[in-house]
Each structure stands twice: as structure tokens, then as C-alpha cells.
Design an enzyme around this catalytic site. Structure first.
Site, PDB file in Angstrom:
ATOM      1  N   GLN B 234       0.826  -1.205   0.000  1.00  0.00           N
ATOM      2  CA  GLN B 234       0.000   0.000   0.000  1.00  0.00           C
ATOM      3  C   GLN B 234       0.860   1.256   0.000  1.00  0.00           C
ATOM      4  O   GLN B 234       0.359   2.361  -0.110  1.00  0.00           O
ATOM      5  CB  GLN B 234      -0.905   0.011   1.243  1.00  0.00           C
ATOM      6  CG  GLN B 234      -1.890  -1.140   1.285  1.00  0.00           C
ATOM      7  CD  GLN B 234      -2.746  -1.162   2.550  1.00  0.00           C
ATOM      8  OE1 GLN B 234      -2.925  -2.205   3.148  1.00  0.00           O
ATOM      9  NE2 GLN B 234      -3.296  -0.022   2.955  1.00  0.00           N
ATOM     10  N   ARG B 381      -8.598  -0.895   8.059  1.00  0.00           N
ATOM     11  CA  ARG B 381      -9.551   0.023   7.472  1.00  0.00           C
ATOM     12  C   ARG B 381      -9.837   1.214   8.385  1.00  0.00           C
ATOM     13  O   ARG B 381     -10.985   1.584   8.643  1.00  0.00           O
ATOM     14  CB  ARG B 381     -10.855  -0.686   7.132  1.00  0.00           C
ATOM     15  CG  ARG B 381     -11.573   0.074   6.025  1.00  0.00           C
ATOM     16  CD  ARG B 381     -12.823  -0.592   5.559  1.00  0.00           C
ATOM     17  NE  ARG B 381     -13.364   0.181   4.468  1.00  0.00           N
ATOM     18  CZ  ARG B 381     -13.731  -0.334   3.302  1.00  0.00           C
ATOM     19  NH1 ARG B 381     -13.626  -1.611   3.072  1.00  0.00           N
ATOM     20  NH2 ARG B 381     -14.219   0.444   2.365  1.00  0.00           N
ATOM     21  N   CYS B 382      -8.776   1.785   8.931  1.00  0.00           N
ATOM     22  CA  CYS B 382      -8.967   3.000   9.725  1.00  0.00           C
ATOM     23  C   CYS B 382      -7.636   3.723   9.754  1.00  0.00           C
ATOM     24  O   CYS B 382      -6.629   3.203   9.313  1.00  0.00           O
ATOM     25  CB  CYS B 382      -9.426   2.675  11.135  1.00  0.00           C
ATOM     26  SG  CYS B 382      -8.256   1.754  12.138  1.00  0.00           S
ATOM     27  N   GLU B 752     -12.946   4.748   5.340  1.00  0.00           N
ATOM     28  CA  GLU B 752     -12.812   4.148   6.658  1.00  0.00           C
ATOM     29  C   GLU B 752     -13.958   4.469   7.588  1.00  0.00           C
ATOM     30  O   GLU B 752     -14.210   3.722   8.542  1.00  0.00           O
ATOM     31  CB  GLU B 752     -11.499   4.611   7.273  1.00  0.00           C
ATOM     32  CG  GLU B 752     -10.359   4.150   6.413  1.00  0.00           C
ATOM     33  CD  GLU B 752      -9.048   4.750   6.831  1.00  0.00           C
ATOM     34  OE1 GLU B 752      -8.034   4.343   6.292  1.00  0.00           O
ATOM     35  OE2 GLU B 752      -9.062   5.627   7.697  1.00  0.00           O
TER      36      GLU B 752
END
Ligand code: FES
Ligand code: FES
Lengths: 162, 799
Positions: B234, B381-382, B752
Site C-alpha cells: 500500500q 480500514r482506519c 474508513e
């Protein structure tokens, strides 16, 4: 190492011959020997469905099938969906209904949905959710996948009626 | 706007259009290019030998049998990596991590040896044949026991260090203590408060589990001294820097290529031993080496999330107006501090824990410890530790509501930061740039007929049925971030965009971010299209190849739109500034006589005199330019955001619980998100569906459990809960738009929010179903079994 075996089957309508160890899984033969990297590997334990292909008119998880079991079989993978450049209705509706994000589950999803619509051309939402439950998606939350399968079903049945 | 103008605008498919995704064409045909699809000539396959123990000394490693397996080329251990100094590597958390176990193993399934063979079956055979002799040591599994005086020392390698990058250590298993806010002032408010509440709240260890696991193909060209690594990252540029630091290869000779990534969700930010082992193996053998992680290895060893053992406390007046907040957490970081965080923020953005509320005094503290579990602490996912923070506040405000007897929607209204208070600086130091919380909550309550639901619930309770209504009114913090507060390994978390406009008016833009399914190729083009007046269809987006893209910190923490998107808009504006000068020159007027009109500059009062961006693009490549102006129409922007962005939302979840089976049915989930300016509503909705589904997974089923010896008790997809289409609820989405005042186009990031805001909403709904029985908290995951146990202990399911 056990002796290798020759296996012949039909892949997306074309005859293929491979020589594999008896333990080799279909997903690896497809991806590594036959350059069909559309079906993916998400678990190798039969849970995720990323490796789904259509084998003799049945959805199978190709990480759970030995290649030597495929002698004489008919195998359909995502690579066989578009016909002479024309997308299959499912491919089109997955795009139009935003039914994919990272795309990793998509080949397996479309292949599974293809079998569903063959068996049940007009499934209800509940039937779609039930049928697709062997294919995991981590990105979309399934709602648009259900929608895409419904759109494709409509499209295919109106084409059939025409 | 005239019909003609509108038509031109629609043709651009810019910001606000539900443009269909550009990336789909290859994916629906099975033509994506994920890392495991790559096959290079002569490529070897690597398999990892892993430890069966959570804590043990390695007495010996015998490779001889493995080397006899036909097709096995080499077996690498720490001793082989030592001469090139690659047996340890830096983590993103200022610690070091063993690439291959160096005399000891610190967690179960840790990497011990790397077997290289001609194909993946042979590599697996070779890994089976490596014989390792271990001497088992007592393991620390529960972080609450890590700091006991007699606890086994986990990291002997750093036992004498009184600091591992984040301040003083108090115990060999202690990593850091981090605090924020006014402790004395907060304690004083608590001492005299009319009402106080306290709850122990766990965010269990979970795993992001993208459908594609981690992997790479490393290819070292000995003649040119060049290393290329195709990998699931990522953050390709950060990886390149780490690899340069680690290997001594000049960074200019390292190329990291992201390719297509099958989901990330935080799992693919760090640098893992498998990547490094493959790189070393390629350097040693001179041929390409592929390493692909299995699913079990993925869940067990790379990038877990959470494992935050929190304590929440609120002090309030008798009307439920919060006067002070005191939160703490014990963070289990596993065996190495590989937690992804900005250097100055070892507990990430945990201090956003005051949420959407106006709280005068606050104090928070996080203590991180080592245990004999896999390293990590990624942001699933945050943004860094935001889920943990938001979960605590959104839970605690419900606990307070129950204590003071105020409705759970009403207590939020009483405590919200009011619209006129923005920009609002929290007691823990963040300046919330914008928000409109009351409006969002009221819209949602109306949509679900909240009063009707409460009436129905009262009736159900009277007849012994369990129905719960959960509310979450969260504020997120995303877009890391301002380089004065945010860096990793000293590198500021800016991001970048480089745009080149071609003579015929098409353009290519390259960014330092990296899509993993978010649709960047579609949405960035929309931002640039609106700024430049060129059709998004003709704007090509590229990311992930460090030889092509300018340096950036990658995609995680919803930073692509807030930082990368801002860079795109600002690079485009630089181009537009130059274009205006060219237009003025061509039209023989002053710049001040020009105005922008969708896709062209026109002379004020004389709309027929105009130059379209396409005409200007061509002119920029001719001799007909203002005196002294450089040719071309390019720009690069490195954007350092002045502040984070603060997306918010209001969610309502309604559940029905079968008290005899513990089965929890989500009857309704209504999610209103405010992510500021909406670039592509179709993609936003898709992101929200996905985020809510991941929130559902975490709240209702996910956990990575261990026994007391540190053995995994559920690390395959047989046990680890990934919701299928059957159990996933249907999502209803809604929005308000409160643009970010400091972002060039007012956007805030969205992917998110549904995860962060969704998790407490599910728990709040489940707890609410039991609230009339005096229950104030239940830890996740709310599996049927656990909920049933709860029903049983409360005695509500006696027939
Ligand atoms: S890879 Fe075959 S089911 Fe997951
Ligand atoms: S689109 Fe990513 S897993 Fe389904």
C-alpha cells in the site's frame, strides 16, 4: 515424487494437454502451466471461492480439485466469458453496477453467478445471496454483486425471449 | 447555467459524476495483474519454515534433508543473512524485527528459514524437510501479565535498552507509555462530578484479511546492480526507502512496483520478513524469487490489528452533559513493535477519542507491551488507532446515557460540538475543521422513525423479546498528515502528484498513493478533469511504480483523497495558472480580462473570444508563447496538508436477538456519511457498503484467539469470520455535505468511516437490547454463542 501423468481436457472450448504430478491442484495447473491467471487463490482451503471455475457444468473450487481428475472434462474460466470481443452480460453488469472494487474475487464471482443463472434464470435476491455464499468478497459488501446478478438475469432473459 | 455549459460540464465527467470505473475492464476479463500472476524467466519459489512454538530457543537447524529434495536450490537461515547484515530489519514503529529467527523464536509461526526451490510444491516439500531443534520457553500471551515483575523477558536483544524510540521503558516487556491532555485538571473534575461512569472495553485482536494475501517477486540484476520488487504494498515508496536503508543498495537502483492489489485494509502497509527474505534470496542467487503467503500465514503473522484493552471513564452533570473524559488502553503490540504509526504518535491518533462532543477536560494514556504474539498493530480500514478511540467514546456515551437515564440520541445532541463552534479545538489538541452533527443525526432519526422504533422496543421488552437500537455519531480523523506532526522513519507524510498535459490535450498524472480497489484511476481523473477542463476519459492515472511516480507515503488511513487528491488539484491549478497566461497571450488581452468557463478561458463580456484548454495545450508546445515562457504544460505538487480532515457520520442499527439461540439479526442499518465534497457518489457508496461489511465482521465475529501457550486457536478461514452474502445485512446510505475548509476541493476521505463508525453502532445495538436488564457493556465479537451465554447468565431465556 510420484510419476507425472498426462491429462487432456477442454479449457474454454480449446483442447489442452498437460503433464502434472498426481498431487497438483487444478488452480495451479490453470495459473502456472496454462497461463490462465483469471481464477485467483485466496485460501487454498476451499473457503473463499476466488478460484471458482465451471467444471462439467458445475461450479467447483479449483483449489480442491486435482488436475488428474479433469481428464476429458470441460472447464470454463473467466477467460472464456467474452465471446468474439463481446462481454458476457454478467461481466457488463458487474461493471455497470459497481460490483467490484479490488477485483480479486470478481472472476470467481462471475463464474459462480454464471452457473446460478444457468440453473435458475430468474433468482430472487435471497436465492442469489444463498447461491453466492461460497464466494467471499472483502470489498463490496455484496449488495452491488446481488444487484449485478439481477441485472444480468434480466438482460439474459429478455435476450432469450427476443 | 446554460444548457450548453451544462453539456460541456457533463462531458468532462468531473467531480460529482458517478463515473463508471476505469479499472474494471481488466478485472471482469480476468486480466488483472496481481503479484502471484507474475512469472519471470528462471524464477524460483520461496517457502518459509515456521516455528511451532510461541517462545523458544533454537538449538539447531539441520538443512541437509531439505537440500536433498530434488529441485530445492538453497535453504537460508539467520546465519546466512548475517554476513550481509540482513537478518534483522527496521520496523515502521522504530523497533527492529528478525527477518529469520535469530537464535530464538518470539511467536508461533514466526519465520525461521527460507527454502528456495524450482516451484511451489517442491519449496513446500523442502520446508517440510528442514529440521529445527527447539527448547521451549514460557510464553507471555495476555498483555495484562506482560509487566509482572516475574514475567519472562521476551526481547532479550533489547533488554538493556531504556528506550525503543518512544520514551522511557519501565520493564523489559514495556515498549512505551504515551499520554495526552491535562491529567491533574481531569482528575479534579472527576473528583467533584455529579455522575461518573467507568467501563472496561476490549478491541480484540483481529486481522484485516484482504482476499489476496501478501507476496512479492524480487528480481536482482547483478550486472546492473538493480533490484526490482513487484509486491503487494500500500506504500511502495516507503518500502523502497526501507529496502535502501536495509540493503545498502542506492535507492535510485531500487524499483518497487505495486501492480494490482487484491485489497489491503492496512495489512499491506508494513515490510514483512517474507519480502526481505525473497529480496536477499534474489540477490544471493541472481534469479527472480517469488514468495506468496498462505492464508493461514497471513492471518497468523502479517499485520494484525487492535488488541487494545481499554478503560473508559466519563464525568458528567446530572443532565448527562460531559465534563471530563479519562481513557486509557493497554496495547498488545506482539513480539516486535511493528505497529504502523507516525514517529511522534506511537499510539496513532488515539487522542481523537473525544469524538463529536464538546468535552472541556480530557486525559488519555496508552501503555504498549511486548507479548509472544505476531507483531503488528496495523490500522484495519482506519487511521492509526482511530477505531479503538471512536469505539471507546461511542460506547461510553451510551453507558453514560443509561446511567443518567437520558435517551441515547438526546445525550448526543446535548454534547455535540455545535456548528458555530467550528473550527473547534478539542481538549486533547486536535482542531476539528468542520462539522454539522445535529443536522446529520436528526436526518437519520427521521429516516428510521426513531420514536417509532423506541415505542416498538418498549412493547417488545414488555413481552420479553430482545430488540436493540444502536446509534453511532462518530468523528473520524484521516489524511495523515501534516509533516510537522506526522512522519514515518523521518519521512513526512506528504503526498504528491505529477501531471503532464500532452499537445493534443490528453494528460497523464502520477501519484505517490496506491489503489487497492478504491478506484483511484477513476476518481483522481475526475478531480483533474474539473480543475483543467479536460475530459476525465483522456486523463490517465498511474500509481505504484516508484520509477514513475513522485515520492509519496501511499494509501492507508484514508489519506488518498485528503492528501493525494489535494496534490492532484493543486498540481492541476499550477497548470491552469500557466494556461491562463498562454490564453491571455493568444487572445491578446490581460490575464485580468479572462474568466474560466468549464473547459476554457474566455474574455469577459465577449464569450466568443475564448481558448479551450485543448487549444492551450497545443499552443504550449509551439513557439507562440509569451516571451521567456518555458515550453510544455506540466506540474508537480508535493502537498503537505495544513491539518487532518474530520469526516463524520450518524448511523443507526436495529437488531433483533433470539434469546434462545443468541442469533442477532440486523434488521436495519442506516448510514449517513459526511465526507465533504463528493467526488464520485457511486464509488463512495461502494466504499461505504464495504466498510460497513467489515465493521459487521469485526463486531459480530472476528477475533484471533490464542491459548495460554501462545498457540493459535483459529487462524484459517474455517474459523476466522469473513461474512458471506447470506449473513451480510442490507445497507441504506445517506449523506450530508460539509466541505473541509482547508482541502483544495473540500473533500475529506470516506473509505474508513463506515468501519470506524459502524463497529460501535453494532455493539451499541446489541447492548441496547439488554439495557433494560441493567447491562451496560458486552465485549465483541457478538457471536451467537457469546450472546446466548449472555442471555443464559441473565436468565432471560428460561422457558
Ligand atoms: S482458493 Fe480455492 S476456495 Fe479459496
Ligand atoms: S472486490 Fe475485492 S474481494 Fe471482492
Amino acid at each position: 515424487m510420484a510419476k507425472k501423468q498426462a491429462v487432456s481436457f477442454k479449457l474454454n472450448g480449446k483442447d489442452v494437454d498437460v503433464v502434472v504430478e498426481p498431487r497438483e491442484l487444478l488452480i495451479h495447473t490453470l495459473r502456472e502451466k496454462l497461463q490462465h491467471t483469471g481464477p485467483h487463490i485466496g485460501c487454498e482451503t476451499s473457503h473463499c471461492g476466488a478460484c471458482t471455475v465451471d467444471l462439467n457444468a458445475m461450479s467447483v473450487k479449483s483449489c480442491t480439485v486435482l488436475t488428474v481428475q479433469c481428464e476429458g472434462a470441460c472447464v470454463l474460466t473467466i477467460e472464456g466469458f467474452a465471446q468474439s470481443g463481446e462481454l458476457h452480460a454478467l461481466q457488463e453488469s458487474f461493471h455497470l453496477d459497481h460490483a467490484l472494487q479490488c477485483g480479486y474475487c470478481t472472476p470467481g464471482m462471475i463464474t459462480r453467478a454464471y452457473r446460478l443463472l444457468k440453473e435458475n434464470p430468474n433468482p430472487t435476491e435471497e436465492e442469489i445471496r444463498y447461491w453466492m455464499a461460497g464466494n467471499l468478497c472483502r470489498c463490496t459488501g455484496y449488495q452491488n454483486i446481488v444487484k449485478a446478478v439481477q441485472s444480468a438475469a434480466r438482460k439474459l432473459s429478455s435476450a432469450a425471449a427476443a | 447555467m446554460s444548457e450548453e455549459t451544462l453539456q460541456r460540464e457533463n462531458k468532462l465527467e468531473g467531480v460529482g459524476a458517478s463515473r463508471k470505473r476505469k479499472e474494471d475492464a481488466r478485472f471482469i476479463r480476468g486480466q488483472g495483474s496481481y503479484v502471484d500472476d507474475i512469472k519471470l524467466p528462471g524464477m524460483l519459489f520461496g517457502a518459509i519454515v515456521r516455528s511451532p512454538y510461541a517462545h523458544a530457543r533454537i538449538k539447531s537447524i539441520d538443512k541437509s534433508k531439505a537440500l536433498k529434495v530434488p529441485g530445492v536450490v538453497a535453504v537460508l537461515t539467520a546465519d546466512d543473512l548475517k554476513p550481509v547484515n540482513l537478518h534483522w530489519m527496521p520496523t515502521l514503529g522504530s523497533d527492529v524485527q528478525a527477518v529469520l529467527a535469530d537464535k530464538k523464536v518470539w511467536f508461533q509461526l514466526q519465520e525461521v528459514a527460507f527454502v528456495l526451490a524450482t516451484d511451489r510444491y517442491t519449496a513446500a516439500d523442502g520446508a517440510e524437510a528442514v529440521e529445527v531443534d527447539y527448547e521451549e520457553l514460557p510464553a507471555v500471551v495476555d498483555p495484562r501479565k506482560a509487566l509482572a515483575a516475574d514475567a519472562p523477558v521476551i526481547r532479550e536483544d533489547i533488554a538493556d535498552k531504556d528506550n525503543v524510540g518512544h520514551g522511557p521503558r519501565t520493564h523489559p516487556n514495556h515498549i512505551f507509555t504515551w499520554e495526552a491532555g491535562d491529567k491533574a485538571g481531569t482528575d479534579a473534575v472527576f473528583a467533584s462530578a455529579a455522575v461518573t461512569v467507568r467501563e472496561e472495553i476490549l478491541n480484540p485482536r483481529v486481522h484485516p484479511c484482504p482476499l489476496e494475501t501478501c507476496g512479492c517477486v524480487a528480481s536482482f540484476d547483478k550486472v546492473r546492480g538493480q533490484l526490482t520488487v513487484y509486491m503487494t504494498s500500500q506504500a511502495p515508496h516507503l518500502v523502497r526507502t526501507v529496502v535502501a536503508m536495509l540493503s545498502g543498495i542506492p535507492e535510485s537502483k531500487i524499483r518497487i512496483v505495486g501492480g494490482d492489489i487484491g485489497g489491503g485494509f492496512g495489512n499491506k502497509v508494513p515490510v514483512y520478513p517474507g519480502y526481505v527474505a525473497a529480496i536477499v534470496a534474489s540477490i544471493v542467487t541472481g534469479v527472480p524469487v517469488k514468495w506468496i503467503e498462505s492464508r493461514i500465514d497471513n492471518i497468523s503473522t502479517t499485520g494484525f490489528a487492535r488488541d487494545y484493552h481499554g478503560i473508559g471513564e466519563l464525568a458528567a452533570d446530572s443532565n448527562g452533559r460531559i465534563k471530563a473524559l479519562r481513557f486509557s488502553a493497554l496495547a498488545d503490540h506482539g513480539a516486535f513493535n511493528a505497529h504502523v504509526s507516525a514517529t511522534k504518535l506511537p499510539a496513532g491518533l488515539f487522542s481523537i477519542c473525544t469524538g463529536s462532543y464538546d468535552i472541556p477536560k480530557a486525559y488519555c494514556r496508552v501503555d504498549a507491551v511486548y507479548t509472544n504474539k505476531a507483531p503488528g498493530g496495523v490500522a484495519y480500514r482506519c487511521s492509526l488507532r482511530v477505531t479503538e478511540a471512536v469505539y471507546l467514546i461511542e460506547r461510553m456515551i451510551d453507558v453514560l446515557a443509561q446511567k443518567v437515564g437520558v435517551d441515547k440520541a438526546e445525550i448526543r445532541r446535548r454534547n455535540f460540538v455545535k456548528p458555530e463552534q467550528f473550527p473547534y479545538t478539542t481538549a486533547l489538541g486536535w482542531t476539528l475543521d468542520s462539522g454539522n452533527y445535529h443536522v446529520a443525526l436528526d436526518k437519520v432519526l427521521k429516516a428510521v422513525d426513531y420514536d417509532g422504533l423506541r415505542a416498538e422496543q418498549a412493547a417488545k421488552r414488555a413481552s420479553g423479546q430482545l430488540m436493540g437500537i444502536g446509534i453511532s455519531t462518530f468523528t473520524e480523523i484521516v489524511g495523515a498528515g501534516p509533516t510537522k506532526v506526522c512522519d514515518i522513519l523521518g519521512i513526512g507524510l506528504f503526498d504528491s502528484c505529477d501531471i503532464r498535459v500532452n499537445p493534443t490535450g490528453s494528460a497523464i498524472a502520477r501519484l505517490g498513493t496506491m489503489s487497492q480497489g478504491q478506484g483511484h484511476a477513476t476518481t483522481y481523473a475526475q478531480i483533474i478533469a474539473t480543475e483543467l477542463g479536460l475530459p476525465s476519459e483522456e486523463i490517465q492515472i498511474e500509481e505504484g511504480d516508484t520509477d514513475k511516480a513522485p515520492y509519496g507515503a501511499g494509501t492507508w488511513g484514508s489519506r488518498s483523497t485528503p492528501v493525494g487528491g489535494a496534490a492532484a488539484a493543486r498540481a492541476a491549478r499550477k497548470i491552469k495558472d500557466k494556461a491562463k497566461k498562454i490564453a491571455a497571450h493568444l487572445l491578446e488581452v490581460g490575464e485580468r480580462d479572462l474568466e474560466w468557463d468549464v473547459d476554457r478561458f474566455r474574455v469577459k463580456g465577449n464569450p466568443a473570444a475564448a481558448k479551450t484548454m485543448k487549444e492551450i495545450a497545443m499552443a504550449a508546445h509551439t513557439s507562440n508563447l509569451p516571451d521567456g515562457m518555458e515550453k510544455g504544460l506540466d506540474a508537480t505538487e508535493y502537498y503537505d496538508p495544513p491539518n487532518m480532515t474530520f469526516p463524520f457520520g450518524a448511523y443507526v442499527c436495529v437488531v433483533d436477538i433470539d434469546k434462545y439461540t443468541g442469533e442477532t439479526k440486523v434488521r436495519r442499518f442506516y448510514a449517513l456519511d459526511d465526507c465533504g465534497t463528493r467526488i464520485n457518489p457511486m464509488i463512495i457508496e461502494g466504499q461505504i457498503h464495504g466498510g460497513l461489511t467489515e465493521a459487521f465482521a469485526v463486531a459480530m465475529g472476528q477475533a484471533v484467539p490464542f491459548d495460554d501457550n501462545g498457540n493459535h486457536l483459529g487462524n484459517s478461514l474455517m474459523d476466522y469470520f469473513l461474512p458471506t452474502s447470506v449473513e451480510t445485512p442490507k445497507w441504506e446510505t445517506d449523506f450530508t455535505v460539509t466541505p473541509s475548509p482547508h482541502h483544495p476541493i473540500g473533500a475529506k476521505g470516506v473509505a474508513e468511516s463506515p468501519h470506524v463508525g459502524g463497529i460501535p453502532c453494532f455493539t451499541n445495538a446489541v447492548v441496547d437490547a439488554f439495557a433494560h436488564l441493567g447491562v451496560t457493556h458486552m465485549d465483541m465479537p457478538h457471536t451467537s454463542f457469546r450472546v446466548w451465554q449472555h442471555c443464559k447468565s441473565l436468565g432471560v431465556n428460561k422457558r
